[in-house]
Design an enzyme around this catalytic site. Structure first.
Site, short mmCIF file in Angstrom:
data_model
loop_
_atom_site.label_atom_id
_atom_site.label_comp_id
_atom_site.label_asym_id
_atom_site.label_seq_id
_atom_site.Cartn_x
_atom_site.Cartn_y
_atom_site.Cartn_z
N ASP A 189 30.54 25.52 47.78
CA ASP A 189 29.94 26.80 48.14
C ASP A 189 30.92 27.96 48.05
O ASP A 189 30.59 29.10 48.39
CB ASP A 189 29.33 26.73 49.54
CG ASP A 189 30.39 26.51 50.64
OD1 ASP A 189 31.57 26.31 50.30
OD2 ASP A 189 30.03 26.56 51.83
N ASP A 201 53.09 58.50 33.85
CA ASP A 201 52.75 59.59 34.76
C ASP A 201 53.87 59.76 35.77
O ASP A 201 54.84 58.99 35.80
CB ASP A 201 51.43 59.30 35.48
CG ASP A 201 51.40 57.92 36.11
OD1 ASP A 201 52.41 57.53 36.74
OD2 ASP A 201 50.39 57.21 35.98
N LYS A 203 49.50 65.24 31.04
CA LYS A 203 48.32 65.42 30.21
C LYS A 203 48.02 66.91 30.04
O LYS A 203 48.12 67.68 30.99
CB LYS A 203 47.11 64.71 30.82
CG LYS A 203 47.20 63.19 30.76
CD LYS A 203 45.93 62.55 31.29
CE LYS A 203 46.03 61.04 31.19
NZ LYS A 203 44.79 60.36 31.70
N GLY A 245 44.90 48.31 29.66
CA GLY A 245 45.80 48.82 28.62
C GLY A 245 45.57 50.27 28.24
O GLY A 245 46.32 50.82 27.43
#
Length: 288
Positions: A34, A162, A185, A219
């Protein structure tokens, strides 16, 4: 002092116990039809518990707390807990109202047991260790091992995808004597297209680049960084990622972008060329 280990961590357990001369024993583990799980341990006064929680994270977390509870019931004096990859670490703060700080939830339960030391590798954010105040936390970042494997490629620049991973790039670059930075960015005002470039004035033209991060899941982040490094003139792009989950079609995407990918064996995969058992053994030795 005895070393108990999850069966999926036998490779690390054998290496660690061999270095430290510890009696290493696998947990008795059982899965019921279970979905419930059961573990069994033998009484011990002091224990090193090596728990590889990925994959099957949720099931393995239950196994972890069942094991700690059983050890406590049998009067264990202290537990040195080694978790190579800490799950739920990406939810390290409340991103939206009403959400839990998931990693804090997991770690807070450790305080219910005689866990004196927590050993882990490359926490998503270093401050996560503060969630277990009163417990000694070893957050291993094997920068020396990463540098050793990258020296063959004469890396000029180390970049993180980042700002949150900049400390990884800095640690590795200082050993290599390379430049380092993180990507930011930007959006093209005319086309609306998003592109990435280093925050500072580092020129990537003709340079050998290493991209470092803690987790490789689908990725996407790594591929974006790799593609933009090449657009900016990088002659070669190598990637060093500590925890490689490689979900979905990540393998196919990576093969078409990076020159080489290196991962640690916190999560075993075909790219796990960096063995962190020595680093964990050293941390265990410091805690003994």
């Amino acid at each position: 002092m005895r070393l108990y280990y999850f069966k999926n961590a036998e490779d690390l357990a054998r290496a660690i116990s061999g270095r430290l001369g510890l009696d290493a024993r696998a947990l008795e583990e059982r899965d019921f039809p279970d979905g419930e799980v059961l573990v069994r341990v033998e009484p011990a006064k002091e224990v090193v518990l090596l728990a590889r929680l990925y994959p099957d994270i949720n099931k393995n977390i239950v196994k972890l707390f069942l094991t700690l509870d059983a050890l406590s019931d049998y009067g264990v004096g202290r537990v040195i807990l080694a978790v190579p990859y800490m799950p739920y670490a990406r939810q390290d703060r409340r991103f939206r109202e009403g959400e839990p700080i998931s990693v804090k939830t997991i770690l807070s339960h450790l305080k219910e047991y005689p866990v004196t030391h927590l050993i882990t590798v490359d926490l998503h954010k270093p401050y996560i260790g503060d969630y277990v105040a009163g417990m000694k936390v070893f957050n291993i970042y094997p920068a020396e091992k990463y540098a050793e494997i990258l020296r063959r490629w004469n890396v000029d620049v180390v970049l993180s995808p980042d700002a949150g991973s900049l400390h990884r790039a800095e640690a590795l670059a200082k050993i290599l004597g390379a430049q380092y930075d993180h990507f930011e960015k930007f959006r093209d005002r005319d086309t609306g297209e998003i592109f990435m470039k280093p925050r500072g004035s580092i020129n990537l033209q003709g340079k050998s680049i290493a991209i470092v991060d803690d987790i490789l899941a689908t990725g996407g982040t790594l591929i974006d960084a790799c593609k933009n490094a090449r657009l900016l003139g990088a002659s070669a792009v190598y990637a060093v990622v500590t925890h490689c989950q490689l979900l979905g079609n990540a393998r196919e995407k990576i093969k078409g972008c990076v020159n080489a990918l290196y991962c640690s064996n916190t999560i075993p995969c075909e790219y796990s060329s960096i063995d962190i058992s020595e680093d964990i053994a050293k941390a265990v030795s410091s805690a003994l």
